[in-house]
Design a protein around this motif. Structure first.
Motif, PDB file in Angstrom:
ATOM      1  N   ARG A 131       0.721  -0.963  -0.129  1.00  0.00           N
ATOM      2  CA  ARG A 131      -0.101   0.089  -0.063  1.00  0.00           C
ATOM      3  C   ARG A 131       0.946   1.371  -0.147  1.00  0.00           C
ATOM      4  O   ARG A 131       0.453   2.331  -0.888  1.00  0.00           O
ATOM      5  CB  ARG A 131      -0.724  -0.030   1.141  1.00  0.00           C
ATOM      6  N   VAL A 132       1.959   1.310   0.807  1.00  0.00           N
ATOM      7  CA  VAL A 132       2.858   2.372   0.658  1.00  0.00           C
ATOM      8  C   VAL A 132       3.687   2.447  -0.564  1.00  0.00           C
ATOM      9  O   VAL A 132       3.492   3.570  -1.170  1.00  0.00           O
ATOM     10  CB  VAL A 132       3.722   2.096   1.773  1.00  0.00           C
ATOM     11  N   ASP A 133       4.106   1.480  -1.253  1.00  0.00           N
ATOM     12  CA  ASP A 133       4.648   1.751  -2.617  1.00  0.00           C
ATOM     13  C   ASP A 133       3.527   2.403  -3.499  1.00  0.00           C
ATOM     14  O   ASP A 133       3.823   3.034  -4.391  1.00  0.00           O
ATOM     15  CB  ASP A 133       5.258   0.253  -2.978  1.00  0.00           C
ATOM     16  N   GLY A 134       2.153   1.720  -3.335  1.00  0.00           N
ATOM     17  CA  GLY A 134       1.493   2.130  -4.645  1.00  0.00           C
ATOM     18  C   GLY A 134       0.916   3.480  -4.288  1.00  0.00           C
ATOM     19  O   GLY A 134       0.797   4.125  -5.135  1.00  0.00           O
ATOM     20  N   LEU A 135       0.817   3.931  -2.879  1.00  0.00           N
ATOM     21  CA  LEU A 135       0.544   5.107  -2.850  1.00  0.00           C
ATOM     22  C   LEU A 135       1.510   6.293  -3.208  1.00  0.00           C
ATOM     23  O   LEU A 135       1.416   7.338  -3.818  1.00  0.00           O
ATOM     24  CB  LEU A 135       0.315   5.577  -1.623  1.00  0.00           C
ATOM     25  N   ALA A 136       2.811   5.785  -3.016  1.00  0.00           N
ATOM     26  CA  ALA A 136       4.096   6.502  -3.587  1.00  0.00           C
ATOM     27  C   ALA A 136       4.237   6.754  -5.051  1.00  0.00           C
ATOM     28  O   ALA A 136       4.374   7.811  -5.308  1.00  0.00           O
ATOM     29  CB  ALA A 136       5.464   5.993  -2.745  1.00  0.00           C
ATOM     30  N   SER A 137       3.863   5.519  -5.712  1.00  0.00           N
ATOM     31  CA  SER A 137       4.018   5.787  -7.097  1.00  0.00           C
ATOM     32  C   SER A 137       2.959   6.368  -7.687  1.00  0.00           C
ATOM     33  O   SER A 137       3.104   7.263  -8.440  1.00  0.00           O
ATOM     34  CB  SER A 137       3.744   4.155  -7.637  1.00  0.00           C
ATOM     35  N   THR A 138       1.760   6.365  -6.960  1.00  0.00           N
ATOM     36  CA  THR A 138       0.474   7.126  -7.673  1.00  0.00           C
ATOM     37  C   THR A 138       0.820   8.814  -7.360  1.00  0.00           C
ATOM     38  O   THR A 138       0.488   9.451  -8.354  1.00  0.00           O
ATOM     39  CB  THR A 138      -0.666   6.639  -6.929  1.00  0.00           C
ATOM     40  N   MET A 139       1.283   8.831  -6.314  1.00  0.00           N
ATOM     41  CA  MET A 139       1.425  10.451  -5.959  1.00  0.00           C
ATOM     42  C   MET A 139       2.538  11.029  -6.831  1.00  0.00           C
ATOM     43  O   MET A 139       2.516  12.006  -7.509  1.00  0.00           O
ATOM     44  CB  MET A 139       1.652  10.438  -4.669  1.00  0.00           C
ATOM     45  N   ALA A 140       3.500  10.060  -6.878  1.00  0.00           N
ATOM     46  CA  ALA A 140       4.781  10.626  -7.891  1.00  0.00           C
ATOM     47  C   ALA A 140       4.389  10.910  -9.203  1.00  0.00           C
ATOM     48  O   ALA A 140       4.822  11.804 -10.038  1.00  0.00           O
ATOM     49  CB  ALA A 140       5.824   9.606  -7.701  1.00  0.00           C
ATOM     50  N   SER A 141       3.306  10.116  -9.732  1.00  0.00           N
ATOM     51  CA  SER A 141       2.815  10.148 -11.015  1.00  0.00           C
ATOM     52  C   SER A 141       1.952  11.482 -11.357  1.00  0.00           C
ATOM     53  O   SER A 141       1.616  11.865 -12.257  1.00  0.00           O
ATOM     54  CB  SER A 141       2.287   9.011 -11.588  1.00  0.00           C
ATOM     55  N   GLY A 142       1.881  12.277 -10.248  1.00  0.00           N
ATOM     56  CA  GLY A 142       0.848  13.368 -10.038  1.00  0.00           C
ATOM     57  C   GLY A 142      -0.704  13.185 -10.089  1.00  0.00           C
ATOM     58  O   GLY A 142      -1.179  14.301 -10.195  1.00  0.00           O
ATOM     59  N   GLN A 143      -0.928  11.952  -9.678  1.00  0.00           N
ATOM     60  CA  GLN A 143      -2.406  11.917  -9.318  1.00  0.00           C
ATOM     61  C   GLN A 143      -2.910  12.261  -8.138  1.00  0.00           C
ATOM     62  O   GLN A 143      -3.326  11.427  -7.204  1.00  0.00           O
ATOM     63  CB  GLN A 143      -2.818  10.461  -9.611  1.00  0.00           C
ATOM     64  N   ILE A 144      -2.747  13.441  -7.951  1.00  0.00           N
ATOM     65  CA  ILE A 144      -3.039  13.925  -6.400  1.00  0.00           C
ATOM     66  C   ILE A 144      -4.391  13.909  -6.187  1.00  0.00           C
ATOM     67  O   ILE A 144      -4.860  13.893  -5.041  1.00  0.00           O
ATOM     68  CB  ILE A 144      -2.429  15.462  -6.388  1.00  0.00           C
ATOM     69  N   TRP A 145      -5.270  14.307  -7.146  1.00  0.00           N
ATOM     70  CA  TRP A 145      -6.610  14.143  -7.102  1.00  0.00           C
ATOM     71  C   TRP A 145      -7.184  12.864  -6.276  1.00  0.00           C
ATOM     72  O   TRP A 145      -8.323  12.850  -5.600  1.00  0.00           O
ATOM     73  CB  TRP A 145      -7.464  14.473  -8.444  1.00  0.00           C
ATOM     74  N   ARG A 146      -6.450  11.821  -6.413  1.00  0.00           N
ATOM     75  CA  ARG A 146      -6.929  10.647  -5.708  1.00  0.00           C
ATOM     76  C   ARG A 146      -7.168  10.469  -4.300  1.00  0.00           C
ATOM     77  O   ARG A 146      -7.799   9.724  -3.478  1.00  0.00           O
ATOM     78  CB  ARG A 146      -5.978   9.219  -6.105  1.00  0.00           C
ATOM     79  N   LEU A 147      -6.309  11.597  -3.555  1.00  0.00           N
ATOM     80  CA  LEU A 147      -6.790  11.612  -2.017  1.00  0.00           C
ATOM     81  C   LEU A 147      -7.717  12.205  -1.750  1.00  0.00           C
ATOM     82  O   LEU A 147      -8.393  12.052  -0.667  1.00  0.00           O
ATOM     83  CB  LEU A 147      -5.495  12.631  -1.754  1.00  0.00           C
ATOM     84  N   PHE A 148      -8.581  13.030  -2.787  1.00  0.00           N
ATOM     85  CA  PHE A 148      -9.936  13.412  -2.564  1.00  0.00           C
ATOM     86  C   PHE A 148     -11.122  12.691  -3.281  1.00  0.00           C
ATOM     87  O   PHE A 148     -12.245  12.862  -2.644  1.00  0.00           O
ATOM     88  CB  PHE A 148      -9.953  14.812  -3.030  1.00  0.00           C
ATOM     89  N   THR A 149     -10.907  12.126  -4.174  1.00  0.00           N
ATOM     90  CA  THR A 149     -11.941  11.678  -5.056  1.00  0.00           C
ATOM     91  C   THR A 149     -12.487  10.175  -4.449  1.00  0.00           C
ATOM     92  O   THR A 149     -13.904  10.022  -4.974  1.00  0.00           O
ATOM     93  CB  THR A 149     -11.623  11.265  -6.491  1.00  0.00           C
ATOM     94  N   PRO A 150     -11.925   9.452  -3.395  1.00  0.00           N
ATOM     95  CA  PRO A 150     -12.774   8.536  -2.754  1.00  0.00           C
ATOM     96  C   PRO A 150     -14.140   9.350  -2.143  1.00  0.00           C
ATOM     97  O   PRO A 150     -14.895   8.583  -1.988  1.00  0.00           O
ATOM     98  CB  PRO A 150     -11.897   7.960  -1.882  1.00  0.00           C
TER      99      PRO A 150
END
Length: 284
Positions: A131-150
């Protein structure tokens, strides 16, 4: 009732009385022996009410402003009853959430994966390290919106209806009394903390505005103790906290409600309390 002041009958207090009702201040104006008498239910209101009344009587432009406000009052007989124009931001959030219920087929199609904290099809999220690796990779790719869209993922109509009703009732008060900037801050901070905590504990398969609702409730409850302005039954906080505790047990699944996003509720509530403790109360 507490007797505040006596006036001559030639003084027109009708507009001021409507304004007091619009502010949720219980009062009464009676006639006694050729005079008008202003009564208040709460004696602590006397000083600010008299100060406002002095300005109302002395400043014609203020009387015009008060009459304009009376036409769009958010209190009806002292009860909070806003219309969409009083809280357009909250209304917009709710409308967007309802639209996303349809777009995502209640979280059952590929669009739903784009709203989760990470794409569950692309990462191994079954372990904390994953989960940590997945979150780090997702944020590094610029998909910041995923922190709010859930927040905009709901899995049943009862889910979205309950969250919408609660957000409208409480969020509209925050937007009106404390401003849209405060509401945006509350929404962003509670979203990050509630969604982040839920994701780290259970992975990306969750959604809903309930974390934000718990955050708004926590904010209103604690901030209300610093300066009373919000309307909600005290029992609502007690019920919400008890329900949050129940959610950590097996009871909801036993009665057919499924697994709840308990960590999101807890994270949102703590975030709301924290913001109420550190942010200054707006003077309006």
């Amino acid at each position: 009732m507490y007797r505040v002041k006596q006036f001559d009958t030639t003084v027109d207090l009708a507009g001021f009385s409507r304004w007091l009702r619009g502010q949720g201040v219980p009062h009464r104006i009676t006639e006694e022996g050729g005079h008008q008498v202003l009564w208040l239910e709460d004696p602590e209101h006397a000083e600010p009410v008299l100060a406002a009344l002095d300005r109302f009587l002395a400043e014609p432009e203020l009387r015009e402003a008060v009459e304009h406000q009376n036409q769009s009052a958010v209190f009806v007989r002292g009860r909070w009853q806003p219309s969409p124009r009083h809280a357009p931001l909250v209304l917009g959030i709710i409308i967007f959430a309802v639209v996303m219920v349809w777009v995502t087929s209640m979280g059952r199609n590929e669009v739903a994966a784009a709203l989760m904290v990470i794409d569950p099809r692309s990462y191994d999220w079954t372990t904390m390290a994953g989960r940590v690796d997945g979150l780090a990779s997702t944020m590094a790719s610029g998909q910041i919106w995923r922190l709010f869209t859930p927040d905009f993922l709901h899995f049943s109509w009862s889910h979205i209806i309950f969250n919408s009703v609660m957000l409208w009732f409480l969020g509209s008060q925050v937007e009106w009394f404390d401003g849209r900037g405060r509401l945006v801050t509350l929404f962003l901070v509670t979203s990050i903390l509630s969604n982040g905590l839920q994701y780290m504990v259970s992975g990306p398969l969750f959604g809903g505005l309930s974390g934000v609702v718990y955050g708004v409730l926590g904010y209103c409850w604690l901030s209300q103790r610093r300066r009373p302005r919000f309307q909600f039954p005290p029992a609502l906080v007690t019920f919400a906290v008890i329900w949050m505790v129940v959610g950590f047990t097996a009871l909801p699944e036993l009665i057919g409600l499924g697994r709840m996003a308990n960590e999101a509720h807890l994270g949102g509530f703590v975030a709301g309390l924290g913001l109420a403790a550190i942010l200054p109360v707006r003077k309006k």
